[in-house]
Design a protein around this motif. Structure first.
Motif, short mmCIF file in Angstrom:
data_model
loop_
_atom_site.label_atom_id
_atom_site.label_comp_id
_atom_site.label_asym_id
_atom_site.label_seq_id
_atom_site.Cartn_x
_atom_site.Cartn_y
_atom_site.Cartn_z
N PRO A 240 -15.89 -14.78 10.65
CA PRO A 240 -15.43 -13.94 9.55
C PRO A 240 -14.14 -13.22 9.95
CG PRO A 240 -17.21 -12.85 10.71
CD PRO A 240 -17.08 -14.22 11.32
N ALA A 241 -13.27 -13.02 9.00
CA ALA A 241 -12.02 -12.30 9.25
C ALA A 241 -11.76 -11.39 8.07
CB ALA A 241 -10.86 -13.27 9.45
N ARG A 242 -11.87 -10.10 8.31
CA ARG A 242 -11.68 -9.14 7.21
C ARG A 242 -10.19 -8.93 6.94
NH1 ARG A 242 -14.62 -3.62 8.08
NH2 ARG A 242 -13.02 -3.35 9.70
N ALA A 243 -9.85 -8.83 5.67
CA ALA A 243 -8.47 -8.53 5.27
C ALA A 243 -8.50 -7.25 4.43
CB ALA A 243 -7.89 -9.68 4.45
N GLN A 244 -7.79 -6.24 4.89
CA GLN A 244 -7.75 -4.96 4.19
C GLN A 244 -6.53 -4.91 3.25
OE1 GLN A 244 -8.53 -1.42 6.53
NE2 GLN A 244 -9.36 -2.65 8.21
N VAL A 245 -6.74 -4.30 2.10
CA VAL A 245 -5.73 -4.30 1.05
C VAL A 245 -5.64 -2.92 0.40
CG1 VAL A 245 -4.95 -5.44 -1.08
CG2 VAL A 245 -6.34 -6.71 0.57
N LEU A 246 -4.47 -2.58 -0.10
CA LEU A 246 -4.32 -1.39 -0.94
C LEU A 246 -3.37 -1.72 -2.08
CD1 LEU A 246 -1.30 -0.15 -0.29
CD2 LEU A 246 -2.45 0.87 1.66
N ILE A 247 -3.41 -0.90 -3.12
CA ILE A 247 -2.50 -1.09 -4.24
C ILE A 247 -2.04 0.27 -4.73
CG2 ILE A 247 -4.30 -1.10 -6.03
CD1 ILE A 247 -2.68 -3.37 -7.40
N THR A 248 -0.78 0.36 -5.13
CA THR A 248 -0.23 1.63 -5.60
C THR A 248 -0.58 1.85 -7.07
OG1 THR A 248 1.86 0.72 -6.42
CG2 THR A 248 1.75 1.30 -4.07
N LYS A 249 -0.37 3.06 -7.52
CA LYS A 249 -0.38 3.33 -8.95
C LYS A 249 0.89 2.72 -9.55
CE LYS A 249 -3.14 7.56 -8.83
NZ LYS A 249 -3.21 9.01 -9.14
N PRO A 250 0.97 2.53 -10.88
CA PRO A 250 2.17 1.96 -11.48
C PRO A 250 3.43 2.73 -11.09
CG PRO A 250 0.41 2.01 -13.09
CD PRO A 250 -0.09 2.76 -11.88
N ILE A 251 4.48 1.99 -10.80
CA ILE A 251 5.76 2.57 -10.37
C ILE A 251 6.80 2.27 -11.45
CG2 ILE A 251 7.60 2.45 -8.65
CD1 ILE A 251 5.42 1.58 -6.62
N LYS A 252 7.42 3.31 -11.96
CA LYS A 252 8.41 3.16 -13.02
C LYS A 252 9.61 2.35 -12.52
CE LYS A 252 11.13 5.80 -16.37
NZ LYS A 252 11.57 7.14 -16.84
N ASP A 253 10.05 1.40 -13.34
CA ASP A 253 11.24 0.58 -13.05
C ASP A 253 11.11 -0.16 -11.71
OD1 ASP A 253 12.46 1.51 -15.41
OD2 ASP A 253 13.23 3.27 -14.38
N LEU A 254 9.93 -0.64 -11.41
CA LEU A 254 9.75 -1.40 -10.18
C LEU A 254 10.58 -2.68 -10.24
CD1 LEU A 254 8.17 -1.63 -7.47
CD2 LEU A 254 6.48 -2.99 -8.72
N TYR A 255 11.46 -2.86 -9.28
CA TYR A 255 12.38 -4.00 -9.30
C TYR A 255 11.96 -5.12 -8.36
CZ TYR A 255 13.89 -1.48 -5.14
OH TYR A 255 13.90 -0.82 -3.94
N ILE A 256 10.93 -4.89 -7.55
CA ILE A 256 10.46 -5.90 -6.60
C ILE A 256 9.60 -6.91 -7.31
CG2 ILE A 256 9.07 -6.27 -4.52
CD1 ILE A 256 9.85 -3.40 -3.68
N LYS A 257 9.99 -8.19 -7.25
CA LYS A 257 9.22 -9.25 -7.90
C LYS A 257 9.14 -10.45 -6.97
CE LYS A 257 10.50 -7.89 -12.61
NZ LYS A 257 9.25 -7.14 -12.78
N GLY A 258 7.92 -10.97 -6.78
CA GLY A 258 7.72 -12.12 -5.91
C GLY A 258 6.58 -11.88 -4.94
N THR A 259 6.37 -12.83 -4.07
CA THR A 259 5.38 -12.70 -3.00
C THR A 259 6.13 -12.61 -1.68
OG1 THR A 259 5.18 -15.12 -2.97
CG2 THR A 259 3.52 -13.89 -4.22
N PHE A 260 5.67 -11.71 -0.81
CA PHE A 260 6.42 -11.41 0.41
C PHE A 260 5.51 -11.48 1.64
CE2 PHE A 260 8.42 -9.45 -3.18
CZ PHE A 260 9.78 -9.61 -2.97
N HIS A 261 6.02 -12.10 2.69
CA HIS A 261 5.31 -12.20 3.97
C HIS A 261 6.11 -11.45 5.02
CE1 HIS A 261 3.02 -15.70 2.29
NE2 HIS A 261 4.14 -15.82 1.60
N LEU A 262 5.42 -10.81 5.95
CA LEU A 262 6.07 -10.02 6.98
C LEU A 262 5.30 -10.15 8.29
CD1 LEU A 262 8.21 -7.77 7.70
CD2 LEU A 262 6.50 -6.10 6.96
#
Length: 371
Positions: A240-262
């Protein structure tokens, strides 16, 4: 559980096929069984209220591997094997889109990006040096270069001025996908019982005996699709491999679009509903994240928030709305386990964090193990 005559007769009698796990693999396995055996009595058992594991908890990346991930794969697999892995992922994504339709899963091909931290000089140089080699390897699939360099147009902070860009990567709405899959399964007259934990599976003459935490019954064939929880029922090399995630509240005029790896794909983020969803950090505590517990840890959650503040949204105020975790199934190789375990028991597990990409295909392959 004190079952009535009607419950036993309608749900647990003359069961042809039992599928353990109602995630992407299990549901697609059941759909393929229905396609092949129109009159069969098919039953799916799910231990959670909703599909547990990763199917309803993933980040919704319709991807087949970032540049650094594929370069790393080439260190451990022959080029032909890596090419086959990518083919499998592309075929799986196409099957998912064909089965449900792009509108139902909100598929958007906004492209995928791989960012490199300023300190990742060696990784950046390696990816830059081997980019043409990987593009040449993948050319038979895409008939075009997959990876190119792109300027930091989203103004991320503390990363290299250029990042790797892949125009063929997409994203989906995971909730819409699983809702559509579940609706399709029910429409095909396939029964699902939730909150049922399978405790033991054993051959009983010409049938398979299934013991759950609520009842016991017999089934002609059993298909195990529990992925990250596979070790509870199978003697296979799946961790098993746990993956932890979070999400922000809506951000006005969010300009970031796509999927990103780091950071070699150990961190990943995307836009969804004017929010940023960010997950990862398993590399901070590999051993601790080899768990089936759906918890979060301060170590990883703090790192995710730090990345948001310092690199992803350095000039944008944000608030965290939700946090959760999912359980993947991984192993020493990227190859999934799809095999017959005994006369009447089969399994499709160890998706290696590529459930969106290959889950539909593995489900179909699992059902097709039946002669």
């Amino acid at each position: 559980m004190n079952l009535s005559y009607w419950e036993i007769k309608s749900w647990l009698t003359d069961v042809d096929f039992t599928v353990v796990g109602s995630g992407i693999v299990g549901l697609n396995c059941a759909l393929q069984l229905r396609e092949r055996f129109p009159k069969a009595h098919i039953l799916i058992l799910e231990k959670g209220v909703l599909p547990q594991g990763a199917s309803t908890k993933n980040a919704g990346f319709a991807c087949f591997g970032s540049l650094s991930e594929l370069i790393d794969d080439l260190q451990h697999h022959r080029p032909e094997e890596v090419l086959q892995l990518v083919r499998q992922r592309i075929s799986g994504l196409q099957l998912l889109r064909t089965t449900l339709g792009d509108k139902a899963i909100d598929y958007q091909e906004l492209g995928g990006y791989e960012l490199f931290l300023e300190s990742d000089e060696e990784l950046y140089a390696t990816c830059d040096h081997q980019r043409d080699e990987v593009n040449k390897l993948l050319h038979p699939i895409f008939n075009a270069p997959v990876f190119s360099l792109k300027e930091n147009s989203f103004h991320f902070n503390k990363i290299k001025e250029h990042y790797s860009f892949n125009p063929f990567e997409g994203q989906i709405d995971t909730g819409k996908m699983m809702t559509a899959l579940l609706q399709l399964v029910l429409k095909k007259n396939i029964k699902i019982l939730n909150n049922i934990k399978v405790e033991d599976i054993s051959q009983n003459g010409a049938q398979v005996h299934i013991k759950t935490d609520h009842f016991e019954f017999l089934s002609s064939k059993v298909f195990i699709a529990t992925n990250g929880f596979a070790s509870r029922l199978l003697n296979e090399t799946v961790k098993p491999a746990r993956a932890q995630v979070l999400i922000t509240k809506p951000i006005k005029d969010l300009y970031i679009k796509g999927t990103f790896h780091l950071d070699k794909g150990y961190y990943y983020f995307r836009n969804i509903d004017h929010r940023i969803l960010l997950g990862g950090g398993r590399n901070l505590d590999f051993k601790g994240e080899e768990t089936t517990e759906f918890d979060q840890t301060a170590l990883i959650q703090n790192k995710l928030e730090e990345l948001l503040k310092t690199s992803i949204l350095p000039h944008t105020p944000f608030e965290i709305d939700h946090r959760w975790s999912g359980i993947m199934g991984i192993g020493a190789t990227k190859k999934p386990i799809v095999k017959q375990l005994s006369k009447d028991v089969f399994c499709g597990v160890r998706l290696g964090g590529m459930g969106i990409a290959i889950g539909s295909l593995i489900g179909k392959e699992l059902a097709d193990l039946l002669d």
